[in-house]
Design a protein around this motif. Structure first.
Motif, mmCIF file in Angstrom:
data_model
loop_
_atom_site.group_PDB
_atom_site.id
_atom_site.type_symbol
_atom_site.label_atom_id
_atom_site.label_comp_id
_atom_site.label_asym_id
_atom_site.label_seq_id
_atom_site.Cartn_x
_atom_site.Cartn_y
_atom_site.Cartn_z
ATOM 1 N N ARG A 1 -21.695 -37.950 -4.907
ATOM 2 C CA ARG A 1 -23.040 -37.372 -5.345
ATOM 3 C C ARG A 1 -22.840 -35.825 -5.268
ATOM 4 N NH1 ARG A 1 -24.870 -42.113 -2.782
ATOM 5 N NH2 ARG A 1 -25.427 -43.894 -4.151
ATOM 6 N N ASP B 1 -17.291 -37.476 -9.755
ATOM 7 C CA ASP B 1 -18.129 -38.658 -10.651
ATOM 8 C C ASP B 1 -17.075 -39.794 -10.950
ATOM 9 O OD1 ASP B 1 -20.351 -37.168 -10.574
ATOM 10 O OD2 ASP B 1 -20.099 -36.174 -12.611
ATOM 11 N N ARG C 1 -20.810 -42.637 -1.328
ATOM 12 C CA ARG C 1 -20.509 -41.986 -2.550
ATOM 13 C C ARG C 1 -20.391 -40.377 -2.139
ATOM 14 N NH1 ARG C 1 -19.945 -46.412 -3.281
ATOM 15 N NH2 ARG C 1 -20.380 -47.798 -4.806
ATOM 16 N N GLN D 1 -21.289 -29.444 -14.337
ATOM 17 C CA GLN D 1 -20.170 -30.072 -14.605
ATOM 18 C C GLN D 1 -19.116 -29.124 -14.541
ATOM 19 O OE1 GLN D 1 -20.057 -33.369 -14.953
ATOM 20 N NE2 GLN D 1 -17.628 -33.615 -15.491
ATOM 21 N N ARG E 1 -16.698 -31.322 -9.935
ATOM 22 C CA ARG E 1 -17.780 -32.391 -10.258
ATOM 23 C C ARG E 1 -17.206 -33.797 -11.135
ATOM 24 N NH1 ARG E 1 -18.783 -27.476 -8.267
ATOM 25 N NH2 ARG E 1 -21.020 -27.680 -7.003
ATOM 26 N N GLU E 2 -16.456 -33.376 -11.919
ATOM 27 C CA GLU E 2 -15.873 -34.335 -12.643
ATOM 28 C C GLU E 2 -14.792 -35.529 -11.932
ATOM 29 O OE1 GLU E 2 -13.089 -35.238 -16.738
ATOM 30 O OE2 GLU E 2 -13.581 -32.998 -16.206
ATOM 31 N N ASP F 1 -16.734 -41.759 -7.623
ATOM 32 C CA ASP F 1 -17.908 -42.620 -7.501
ATOM 33 C C ASP F 1 -17.868 -43.670 -8.387
ATOM 34 O OD1 ASP F 1 -18.687 -40.742 -5.519
ATOM 35 O OD2 ASP F 1 -20.296 -39.905 -6.692
#
Length: 375
Positions: A111, A124, A109, A116, A120-121, A127
């Motif tokens: 992580r 995520d 993953r 945000q 990061r979006e 993941d």
């Protein structure tokens, strides 16, 4: 998809930052120059303050402008490179994670820490996608394992009943019983292969130091009677090839490769060559065999479950269609790769590459030569 090598995004951003800074510097210096020229400001020439009109103003202002632009160029390149690297660091992490997952490690993953934003979006979402994919693959493996396990009992009972029927003198010559016995044996082999495939895919095994040369030698010695039955010559040679993994699974890998090379060969005049090699980071197990010509597009599909070449379907020893699929799964479970390539004269060359084991403190491995099997 093959693409030509281009400039990195980091370099493109650096050049863009620098070009923007230089353009801003040019506009700023031009505005300052026009303002000073119109207002008749005093500038320093030779350390004395005096009013400088016309060409003297340009001669005095040009060196300062050149120095400023040089500073902006150097500052823009260095600052832009560092800034672009800092901005793209999350993207490098996402790329590394994507490659890791593409190589079969679904447990990895990203992580990505921090607040945000777009990176990061994306991390995520990636993941979440890998989590769902891992759960789906695990569910399929559990289903195959459970189904295979449930089938073992009725198949074993059927095998026992058929063996009792074959032992009956009144039914010994019944061709239907022989046919049912062959079908039952094939079903048992398929069930065991599915169980092995699911266990290898879960990577739930203890890792030990394994010498691939010994594994290959044991596989050829075990299958030597089968090779003699088919009139196939077995030759084994190579160097010590230390790896880390499951001895039982690697033994199954080598046995599957040698077995396939024997049964999918030229009848009565075939040859199989088994070799090992060791490099700084990888060890190799290569199995080659003679046989009918195989098209490259067919060879690339032979590792898929229940896929066989056209000439392999016609043989009486076609197997259950999971031999090379099991080999690929075992190789990937050991962080290795499986490569299939047709031989120019017919037949197939299969190469398994595994990470090399770290050398023992007492020293490295010493190469040794094997003698041909059965010699």
């Amino acid at each position: 998809m093959h693409r030509r090598r281009g400039l990195s995004v980091r370099l493109k951003l650096t050049l863009s930052y620098t070009a923007f800074l230089m353009a801003a510097g040019v506009l700023l210096l031009a505005a300052i120059g026009v303002f000073l020229f119109k207002e008749g400001w005093l500038i320093t020439i030779g350390g004395v303050w005096r009013e400088t009109p016309g060409i003297a103003f340009v001669r005095g202002f040009a060196p300062m402008a050149a120095a400023v632009m040089t500073f902006l160029l150097v500052f823009g390149l260095l600052g832009g490179w560092l800034l672009a690297g800092r901005m793209l660091a999350p993207l490098d992490r996402i790329t590394h994670a994507t490659r890791t997952v593409a190589n079969g490690s679904l447990s990895h993953r990203i992580r990505l820490p921090g607040r945000q934003d777009e990176f990061r979006e994306l991390a995520d979402t990636f993941d979440m996608m890998v989590t769902r994919l891992e759960a789906h693959v695990a569910e399929q493996e559990r289903f195959a394992a459970n189904a295979s396990h449930e089938l073992r009992t009725p198949l074993s009972v059927s095998k026992s009943l058929l063996e009792v029927a074959r032992a009956d003198p009144g039914r010994a010559a019944d061709p239907l019983i022989d046919r049912l016995h062959a079908v039952n044996t094939r079903a048992i082999d398929l069930t065991e292969a599915l169980l092995l495939l699911s266990r290898a895919g879960r990577r739930s095994f203890t890792r030990e130091h394994v010498d691939l040369s010994l594994v290959a030698e044991e596989a050829t010695e075990t299958l030597l009677p089968l090779a003699e039955k088919h009139g196939v010559t077995l030759e084994t040679y190579g160097d010590v090839a230390p790896a880390v993994g499951s001895p039982a699974l690697l033994q199954q890998l080598a046995a599957n490769l040698v077995h396939n090379a024997i049964v999918h060969n030229l009848p009565g005049q075939g040859s199989v060559w088994v070799s090992t090699g060791a490099g700084p980071r990888t060890v190799l197990l290569t199995v080659e065999n003679t046989g009918e010509p195989i098209a490259p597009e067919v060879a690339s599909t032979l590792t898929e479950p229940f896929q066989r070449g056209t000439e392999r379907v016609r043989t009486d020893h076609a197997g259950v269609g999971l031999g090379l699929a099991i080999v690929r799964t075992i190789a990937e479970a050991h962080d290795g790769t499986l490569t299939l390539a047709p031989r120019p004269g017919g037949g197939l060359r299969v190469t398994v590459a595994l990470p090399a084991a770290a050398p023992h403190p007492g020293g490295g491995a010493v190469p040794r030569e094997w003698s041909p099997a059965g010699a």
